[in-house]
Scaffold this motif. Structure first.
Motif, PDB file in Angstrom:
ATOM      1  N   MET A 291      21.310 130.462  96.885  1.00 41.35           N
ATOM      2  CA  MET A 291      21.120 130.802  98.298  1.00 41.35           C
ATOM      3  C   MET A 291      22.127 131.879  98.737  1.00 41.35           C
ATOM      4  N   ILE A 292      21.651 132.765  99.620  1.00 49.11           N
ATOM      5  CA  ILE A 292      22.567 133.774 100.185  1.00 49.11           C
ATOM      6  C   ILE A 292      22.846 133.374 101.632  1.00 49.11           C
ATOM      7  N   GLU A 293      24.117 133.318 101.978  1.00 47.15           N
ATOM      8  CA  GLU A 293      24.469 132.909 103.357  1.00 47.15           C
ATOM      9  C   GLU A 293      25.378 133.946 104.011  1.00 47.15           C
ATOM     10  N   PHE A 294      25.041 134.309 105.228  1.00 48.08           N
ATOM     11  CA  PHE A 294      25.886 135.187 106.049  1.00 48.08           C
ATOM     12  C   PHE A 294      26.530 134.313 107.120  1.00 48.08           C
ATOM     13  N   HIS A 295      27.856 134.303 107.150  1.00 52.98           N
ATOM     14  CA  HIS A 295      28.576 133.509 108.161  1.00 52.98           C
ATOM     15  C   HIS A 295      29.307 134.442 109.115  1.00 52.98           C
ATOM     16  N   ASN A 296      28.808 134.606 110.304  1.00 48.07           N
ATOM     17  CA  ASN A 296      29.448 135.455 111.340  1.00 48.07           C
ATOM     18  C   ASN A 296      29.882 136.820 110.797  1.00 48.07           C
TER      19      ASN A 296
ATOM     20  N   ASP B 121      26.956 142.998 113.686  1.00 46.33           N
ATOM     21  CA  ASP B 121      27.701 142.290 114.713  1.00 46.33           C
ATOM     22  C   ASP B 121      27.331 140.802 114.689  1.00 46.33           C
ATOM     23  N   GLU B 122      28.240 139.983 114.167  1.00 40.37           N
ATOM     24  CA  GLU B 122      28.069 138.516 114.168  1.00 40.37           C
ATOM     25  C   GLU B 122      26.716 138.088 113.581  1.00 40.37           C
ATOM     26  N   ILE B 123      26.492 138.449 112.332  1.00 37.34           N
ATOM     27  CA  ILE B 123      25.227 138.088 111.689  1.00 37.34           C
ATOM     28  C   ILE B 123      25.348 136.712 111.030  1.00 37.34           C
ATOM     29  N   ASN B 124      24.395 135.841 111.336  1.00 36.93           N
ATOM     30  CA  ASN B 124      24.301 134.539 110.670  1.00 36.93           C
ATOM     31  C   ASN B 124      22.904 134.437 110.081  1.00 36.93           C
TER      32      ASN B 124
END
Lengths: 267, 244
Positions: free
Chosen positions: A1-6, A19-22
């Protein structure tokens, strides 16, 4: 899984591109990134294999922070096919071009041969095996770039503007290919302005504007939401427009539209 | 490495120096270049450097200059060490390093504050033939595009597992081949497309040379010309009047 945290990203010239990608992308997902030019799609894509590292926040690939991994390590799992085919072709023959990535990842020569055969067959490029990549047509070059990436069998495949310079038949082949990859459980991310092409694939859509995600939903929901369409300057596909005029649920295929009309006019 | 060429590309800024008349910029550039070459005393060089620093800050290009400073410092250190080995004089070696810094900063600030149109005017003053001027200006306009291509190609190849900084020096040079070949090909394609586009717009069909540049010498230009001519006045005053 690929996760973007803020995740936020600022270029050296001070431009804030993300800008603040989740965001979470799972294997088997089909995700489309849409938005105007400069909305942050390509910057987001470059975070998927660690070409860019977040200024703030974190990107995790199978639980590992991309800041701790090299681009080569991440690329083994996330293959990106860039928009401009000419920016990566350099080998003397088509088969050497495919072998380049495989050699970088340390595959054995025997394995490389098997994978080259597989990729050439998959993209119908066998007859060009010994030909120079520079002599291929635009569509063939695009297919070769995809073959180069799929040869090492990454778990996620990212396509940046895959339909640019492609004719109708090539687009249809691309749709079949993406369908096949989705069935094989690959996670697919497509950044594209080609709404008609995306509508045929029915992906989950991420709508971006000024580096932010302003909507994340199914294609049907996105195109039926006039507020999102206005904000992102998206124009709905023709089938959606037609269904709106006929005050019915959005048609996903031409066949559905035909059936609906046939029933109403008793042909 | 990719940042050094940016120091020699026009930087579109709204600054006092950018707004100066092209002729004033040319005079200041030639003056600073001559002083950089003839001054050998460290005190004089540092005085010139302070004027150059003021010019850079007024041009709002200090960020780009600072970005390339690491590479310039490396070259300065090389010049210093080589001179020290040959002359065995610290002051002389330091002076040669400073001379190099002054020349680089002068050229860098000149190219960053002068637009391609202004540069063409400058070349015209030097009586450079039209075809050479055009080739030079076109090449200059291509540099930022080539930089973008270079970044794009490098990204594409890194995404295919290419590790540029892996291995010994020979391996690292070899690793650059997958970047250089697409870059050369895309440059050839781009220049041929440009030639076709120019021909379709009847380029060179007339022998008359047109200048699309407004030349306005204002009071502001005169003030700046005086301020930045001070290093020359000081040098002449010091060496020819006070201590002839």
């Amino acid at each position: 899984m690929i996760e973007f945290h803020n995740v936020s990203f600022i270029y050296p010239n001070g431009f804030k591109a993300l800008d603040e990608i989740n965001l979470k992308i799972r294997e088997g997902d089909l995700l489309a990134l849409v938005g105007e030019n400069g909305s942050g799609k390509t910057t987001l894509i470059k975070h998927l294999n660690g070409l860019l590292k977040p200024t703030q926040g974190k990107v995790f690939i199978f639980g590992r922070d991309t800041k701790e991994l090299t681009v080569a390590e991440v690329s083994r799992y996330v293959g990106i096919v860039f928009q401009n085919s000419d920016s990566q072709l350099f080998s003397e023959t088509v088969e050497d071009e495919i072998a380049f990535g495989l050699r970088n990842f340390g595959f054995s020569e025997e394995d490389i041969n098997l994978r080259i055969n597989f990729a050439l067959r998959l993209f119908e490029l066998e007859i060009y095996r010994k030909k120079s990549p520079f002599l291929l047509s635009g569509g063939e070059k695009k297919r070769l770039c995809m073959a180069c990436i799929l040869a090492w069998d990454p778990r996620f495949i990212v396509l940046d503007e895959p339909t640019v310079g492609q004719d109708f038949l090539e687009k249809e082949k691309l749709i079949q290919m993406i369908d096949l990859l989705r069935r094989k459980g690959k996670g697919i991310v497509i950044a594209s302005h080609d709404i008609e092409f995306l509508w045929k694939l029915q992906p989950k859509m991420v709508v971006m504007k000024n580096g932010r995600i302003i909507a994340y939903s199914s294609a049907e929901e996105i195109f039926s939401n006039s507020s999102i369409l206005d904000q992102s300057n998206l124009i709905p596909p023709q089938l959606v427009e037609l269904s709106k005029h006929l005050s019915t649920k959005a048609f996903q295929t031409i066949e559905q539209a035909k059936e609906w009309i046939k029933k109403r006019v008793n042909v | 490495m990719f940042r050094l060429p940016h120091s020699f590309i026009f930087s579109r800024q709204d600054s006092l120096i950018h707004r100066l008349d092209i002729r004033v910029k040319i005079i200041i550039f030639i003056e600073f270049l001559i002083l950089s070459l003839i001054l050998f005393n460290i005190r004089d060089q540092l005085t010139l450097l302070s004027f150059l620093g003021a010019l850079i800050f007024l041009s709002k290009i200090e960020r780009r200059i600072l970005n390339s400073l690491a590479f310039i410092t490396f070259l300065m250190a090389m010049i210093f060490i080589l001179n020290l080995i040959i002359s065995k004089e610290i002051i002389i070696s330091l002076s040669y390093s400073l001379r190099f810094l002054l020349i680089i900063l002068t050229s860098s600030s000149f190219f960053q504050t002068i637009s391609p149109d202004e540069l063409e005017y400058f070349l015209r003053l030097l009586r450079v033939p039209r075809y050479l001027r055009f080739a030079f200006i076109s090449a200059l306009r291509f540099v930022p595009l080539l930089m973008l291509d270079l970044i794009q190609i490098t990204d594409s190849q890194r995404a295919r597992g290419l590790e540029l900084d892996k291995g010994n020096i020979f391996k690292r040079i070899k690793n650059r081949i997958p970047i250089l070949i697409p870059l050369i090909i895309s440059t050839i394609n781009r220049s041929s497309q440009m030639a076709e586009a120019l021909e379709t717009r009847a380029f060179n069909s007339t022998k008359k040379d047109v200048l699309c540049l407004n030349l306005n010498f204002e009071k502001r230009d005169l003030i700046f010309l005086f301020i930045f001519f001070l290093p020359s006045l000081l040098t002449v005053g010091y060496y020819y009047i006070i201590y002839p």
